[in-house]
Design a protein around this motif. Structure first.
Motif, PDB file in Angstrom:
ATOM      1  N   UNK A  59      -7.503  33.847 -35.040  1.00 52.38           N
ATOM      2  CA  UNK A  59      -7.160  34.756 -36.145  1.00 52.38           C
ATOM      3  C   UNK A  59      -7.304  36.230 -35.732  1.00 52.38           C
ATOM      4  N   UNK A  60      -8.279  36.529 -34.835  1.00 49.74           N
ATOM      5  CA  UNK A  60      -8.682  37.928 -34.614  1.00 49.74           C
ATOM      6  C   UNK A  60      -8.068  38.553 -33.368  1.00 49.74           C
ATOM      7  N   UNK A  61      -7.825  39.859 -33.450  1.00 49.65           N
ATOM      8  CA  UNK A  61      -7.437  40.658 -32.289  1.00 49.65           C
ATOM      9  C   UNK A  61      -8.270  41.948 -32.300  1.00 49.65           C
ATOM     10  N   UNK A  62      -8.513  42.512 -31.111  1.00 48.81           N
ATOM     11  CA  UNK A  62      -9.266  43.769 -31.032  1.00 48.81           C
ATOM     12  C   UNK A  62      -8.389  44.955 -31.407  1.00 48.81           C
ATOM     13  N   UNK A  63      -8.985  45.914 -32.104  1.00 49.81           N
ATOM     14  CA  UNK A  63      -8.341  47.210 -32.301  1.00 49.81           C
ATOM     15  C   UNK A  63      -9.354  48.300 -31.944  1.00 49.81           C
ATOM     16  N   UNK A  64      -8.865  49.403 -31.421  1.00 48.95           N
ATOM     17  CA  UNK A  64      -9.737  50.517 -31.056  1.00 48.95           C
ATOM     18  C   UNK A  64     -10.046  51.366 -32.286  1.00 48.95           C
ATOM     19  N   UNK A  65     -11.329  51.742 -32.407  1.00 45.08           N
ATOM     20  CA  UNK A  65     -11.749  52.602 -33.515  1.00 45.08           C
ATOM     21  C   UNK A  65     -12.579  53.755 -32.955  1.00 45.08           C
ATOM     22  N   UNK A  83      -5.834  30.849 -40.815  1.00 44.80           N
ATOM     23  CA  UNK A  83      -7.235  30.425 -40.969  1.00 44.80           C
ATOM     24  C   UNK A  83      -7.323  29.034 -41.585  1.00 44.80           C
ATOM     25  N   UNK A  84      -8.207  28.192 -41.026  1.00 48.58           N
ATOM     26  CA  UNK A  84      -8.407  26.825 -41.527  1.00 48.58           C
ATOM     27  C   UNK A  84      -9.739  26.691 -42.269  1.00 48.58           C
ATOM     28  N   UNK A  85     -10.347  27.827 -42.615  1.00 48.97           N
ATOM     29  CA  UNK A  85     -11.563  27.848 -43.445  1.00 48.97           C
ATOM     30  C   UNK A  85     -12.726  27.077 -42.830  1.00 48.97           C
ATOM     31  N   UNK A  86     -12.858  27.136 -41.504  1.00 47.73           N
ATOM     32  CA  UNK A  86     -13.968  26.407 -40.868  1.00 47.73           C
ATOM     33  C   UNK A  86     -15.298  27.123 -41.067  1.00 47.73           C
ATOM     34  N   UNK A  97     -20.546  40.617 -41.116  1.00 46.92           N
ATOM     35  CA  UNK A  97     -19.442  41.537 -41.412  1.00 46.92           C
ATOM     36  C   UNK A  97     -18.203  40.833 -41.946  1.00 46.92           C
ATOM     37  N   UNK A  98     -18.189  39.474 -41.949  1.00 45.00           N
ATOM     38  CA  UNK A  98     -16.971  38.735 -42.289  1.00 45.00           C
ATOM     39  C   UNK A  98     -17.160  37.922 -43.558  1.00 45.00           C
ATOM     40  N   UNK A  99     -16.131  37.945 -44.422  1.00 50.40           N
ATOM     41  CA  UNK A  99     -16.068  37.074 -45.592  1.00 50.40           C
ATOM     42  C   UNK A  99     -14.776  36.269 -45.512  1.00 50.40           C
ATOM     43  N   UNK A 100     -14.893  34.943 -45.696  1.00 46.28           N
ATOM     44  CA  UNK A 100     -13.698  34.093 -45.783  1.00 46.28           C
ATOM     45  C   UNK A 100     -13.693  33.464 -47.159  1.00 46.28           C
TER      46      UNK A 100
END
Ligand code: SF4
Ligand code: F3S
Length: 103
Positions: A59-65, A83-86, A97-100
């Motif tokens: 699901x995720x990719x890096x981005x520069x901040x 996302x398969x809600x695992x 930092x993550x909410x699904x």
């Protein structure tokens, strides 16, 4: 930890890399929450990377901040529709930092 009711408590501020951004957004210090089904609080993420490395469907990719006070890269839930809600990412993130929204 990320506010799991962010979609009620925050205003949608726009879109980046195809995912919604929930404000307040005041770059470079405040970057908001990115994503809706899979949501990452950019002001909490410290670029641990365990979510990105372990998500079974990438699901995720890096981005520069650059110049964000916590870390200079973050994970974007670019493929949140896959996302398969695992819940692995939710459990593994050291700073919550993550909410699904699996409901
Ligand atoms: Fe990936 Fe599972 Fe997190 Fe969904 S809940 S983004 S499938 S690790
Ligand atoms: Fe960030 Fe947590 Fe992933 S710190 S990179 S959301 S494991």
């Amino acid at each position: 930890a990320i506010d799991s009711n962010f979609d009620q408590n925050r205003e949608r501020a726009g879109e980046e890399n195809g995912v919604a951004v929930w404000g307040p957004v005041e770059p470079p210090e405040k970057l908001g929450i990115h994503g809706t089904h899979v949501a990452v609080d950019y002001d909490i993420c410290l670029a641990d990377g365990a979510c990105l490395e372990n998500c079974p469907v990438d699901v995720f990719t890096w981005v520069d901040t650059p110049d964000h006070p916590v870390s200079e890269k973050k994970v974007e839930p670019t493929n949140e529709d896959q996302c398969i809600d695992c819940m692995l990412c939710v459990d593994i993130c050291p700073v919550d930092a993550i909410d699904v929204d699996a409901s």
